[in-house]
Design a protein around this motif. Structure first.
Motif, PDB file in Angstrom:
ATOM      1  N   SER A  45       0.810  -1.207   0.000  1.00  0.00           N
ATOM      2  CA  SER A  45       0.000   0.000   0.000  1.00  0.00           C
ATOM      3  C   SER A  45       0.846   1.260   0.000  1.00  0.00           C
ATOM      4  N   SER A  46       2.134   1.153   0.297  1.00  0.00           N
ATOM      5  CA  SER A  46       2.983   2.345   0.341  1.00  0.00           C
ATOM      6  C   SER A  46       3.862   2.499  -0.903  1.00  0.00           C
ATOM      7  N   VAL A  47       3.788   1.582  -1.855  1.00  0.00           N
ATOM      8  CA  VAL A  47       4.606   1.668  -3.068  1.00  0.00           C
ATOM      9  C   VAL A  47       4.024   2.725  -3.994  1.00  0.00           C
ATOM     10  N   VAL A  48       4.859   3.663  -4.416  1.00  0.00           N
ATOM     11  CA  VAL A  48       4.432   4.749  -5.289  1.00  0.00           C
ATOM     12  C   VAL A  48       4.891   4.516  -6.727  1.00  0.00           C
ATOM     13  N   MET A  49       6.082   3.940  -6.869  1.00  0.00           N
ATOM     14  CA  MET A  49       6.663   3.762  -8.195  1.00  0.00           C
ATOM     15  C   MET A  49       7.615   2.569  -8.168  1.00  0.00           C
ATOM     16  N   ILE A  50       7.719   1.897  -9.301  1.00  0.00           N
ATOM     17  CA  ILE A  50       8.642   0.774  -9.429  1.00  0.00           C
ATOM     18  C   ILE A  50       9.622   1.113 -10.540  1.00  0.00           C
ATOM     19  N   ILE A  51      10.912   0.893 -10.273  1.00  0.00           N
ATOM     20  CA  ILE A  51      11.952   1.177 -11.260  1.00  0.00           C
ATOM     21  C   ILE A  51      12.760  -0.089 -11.486  1.00  0.00           C
ATOM     22  N   ALA A  52      12.907  -0.459 -12.762  1.00  0.00           N
ATOM     23  CA  ALA A  52      13.765  -1.585 -13.127  1.00  0.00           C
ATOM     24  C   ALA A  52      14.973  -1.008 -13.868  1.00  0.00           C
ATOM     25  N   GLN A  53      16.148  -1.507 -13.552  1.00  0.00           N
ATOM     26  CA  GLN A  53      17.372  -1.012 -14.166  1.00  0.00           C
ATOM     27  C   GLN A  53      18.107  -2.161 -14.829  1.00  0.00           C
ATOM     28  N   ARG A  54      18.690  -1.859 -15.987  1.00  0.00           N
ATOM     29  CA  ARG A  54      19.519  -2.843 -16.671  1.00  0.00           C
ATOM     30  C   ARG A  54      20.727  -2.114 -17.250  1.00  0.00           C
ATOM     31  N   LEU A  55      21.881  -2.732 -17.162  1.00  0.00           N
ATOM     32  CA  LEU A  55      23.074  -2.160 -17.770  1.00  0.00           C
ATOM     33  C   LEU A  55      23.265  -2.788 -19.148  1.00  0.00           C
ATOM     34  N   VAL A  56      23.478  -1.953 -20.148  1.00  0.00           N
ATOM     35  CA  VAL A  56      23.713  -2.438 -21.507  1.00  0.00           C
ATOM     36  C   VAL A  56      25.073  -1.948 -21.991  1.00  0.00           C
ATOM     37  N   ARG A  57      25.692  -2.745 -22.819  1.00  0.00           N
ATOM     38  CA  ARG A  57      27.003  -2.378 -23.345  1.00  0.00           C
ATOM     39  C   ARG A  57      26.873  -1.235 -24.346  1.00  0.00           C
ATOM     40  N   LYS A  58      27.866  -0.361 -24.365  1.00  0.00           N
ATOM     41  CA  LYS A  58      27.912   0.732 -25.340  1.00  0.00           C
ATOM     42  C   LYS A  58      28.882   0.341 -26.457  1.00  0.00           C
ATOM     43  N   LEU A  59      28.510   0.670 -27.677  1.00  0.00           N
ATOM     44  CA  LEU A  59      29.428   0.436 -28.786  1.00  0.00           C
ATOM     45  C   LEU A  59      30.655   1.325 -28.637  1.00  0.00           C
ATOM     46  N   CYS A  60      31.800   0.806 -29.008  1.00  0.00           N
ATOM     47  CA  CYS A  60      33.042   1.578 -28.971  1.00  0.00           C
ATOM     48  C   CYS A  60      32.931   2.725 -29.971  1.00  0.00           C
ATOM     49  N   SER A  61      33.136   3.938 -29.506  1.00  0.00           N
ATOM     50  CA  SER A  61      33.010   5.110 -30.383  1.00  0.00           C
ATOM     51  C   SER A  61      34.150   5.206 -31.393  1.00  0.00           C
ATOM     52  N   HIS A  62      35.222   4.457 -31.169  1.00  0.00           N
ATOM     53  CA  HIS A  62      36.362   4.509 -32.087  1.00  0.00           C
ATOM     54  C   HIS A  62      36.192   3.600 -33.301  1.00  0.00           C
ATOM     55  N   CYS A  63      35.440   2.518 -33.152  1.00  0.00           N
ATOM     56  CA  CYS A  63      35.398   1.553 -34.251  1.00  0.00           C
ATOM     57  C   CYS A  63      33.994   1.164 -34.712  1.00  0.00           C
ATOM     58  N   LYS A  64      32.954   1.700 -34.098  1.00  0.00           N
ATOM     59  CA  LYS A  64      31.599   1.314 -34.524  1.00  0.00           C
ATOM     60  C   LYS A  64      31.416   1.684 -35.994  1.00  0.00           C
ATOM     61  N   LYS A  65      30.644   0.852 -36.694  1.00  0.00           N
ATOM     62  CA  LYS A  65      30.476   1.032 -38.137  1.00  0.00           C
ATOM     63  C   LYS A  65      28.986   1.128 -38.453  1.00  0.00           C
ATOM     64  N   GLU A  70      13.306   1.384 -16.648  1.00  0.00           N
ATOM     65  CA  GLU A  70      11.887   1.260 -16.942  1.00  0.00           C
ATOM     66  C   GLU A  70      11.174   1.683 -15.667  1.00  0.00           C
ATOM     67  N   VAL A  71      10.295   2.666 -15.795  1.00  0.00           N
ATOM     68  CA  VAL A  71       9.622   3.223 -14.630  1.00  0.00           C
ATOM     69  C   VAL A  71       8.123   2.991 -14.767  1.00  0.00           C
ATOM     70  N   MET A  72       7.510   2.510 -13.697  1.00  0.00           N
ATOM     71  CA  MET A  72       6.069   2.302 -13.694  1.00  0.00           C
ATOM     72  C   MET A  72       5.489   2.950 -12.449  1.00  0.00           C
ATOM     73  N   GLU A  73       4.641   3.951 -12.680  1.00  0.00           N
ATOM     74  CA  GLU A  73       3.958   4.588 -11.563  1.00  0.00           C
ATOM     75  C   GLU A  73       2.829   3.670 -11.109  1.00  0.00           C
ATOM     76  N   MET A  74       2.650   3.583  -9.821  1.00  0.00           N
ATOM     77  CA  MET A  74       1.633   2.713  -9.252  1.00  0.00           C
ATOM     78  C   MET A  74       0.272   3.403  -9.373  1.00  0.00           C
ATOM     79  N   SER A  75      -0.523   2.958 -10.326  1.00  0.00           N
ATOM     80  CA  SER A  75      -1.870   3.509 -10.483  1.00  0.00           C
ATOM     81  C   SER A  75      -2.801   2.831  -9.483  1.00  0.00           C
TER      82      SER A  75
END
Length: 95
Positions: A1-21, A67-72
């Motif tokens: 009853s006290s949850v206002v928002m739920i946040i899920a986090q995921r780390l993703v790899r970034k393409l190398c800025s020197h060699c991405k094509k 990913e953010v979900m407000e508790m409706s």
């Protein structure tokens, strides 16, 4: 009853800025991602290559995506009733 928002986090790899094509993905991949052909023409797509900067991996570093979900009221009610996950997900999409 006290949850206002739920946040899920995921780390993703970034393409190398020197060699991405830059490349043009095939039609099947574009459709699978839910992107229209018209939208795809305006987007730049890149693929990993590998270089000395990224240790031949094609990726360098990570970035967090959230990913953010407000508790409706409807989701809160389903949660308190211990409804199935699929039902709560469907309600979240509707909300």
């Amino acid at each position: 009853s006290s949850v206002v928002m739920i946040i899920a986090q995921r780390l993703v790899r970034k393409l190398c800025s020197h060699c991405k094509k830059e490349y043009k993905p095939n039609v099947e991949l574009i459709e699978r991602m839910g992107i229209s052909a018209k939208e795809a023409k305006e987007i730049k797509f890149y693929e990993p290559i590998g270089c000395d900067e990224c240790n031949q991996m094609g990726y360098r570093g990570r970035v967090a995506i959230f990913e953010v979900m407000e508790m409706s009221p409807s989701i809160a009610k389903l949660t308190m009733e211990r409804s199935e996950t699929g039902i709560i997900r469907d309600q979240a999409v509707k909300d």
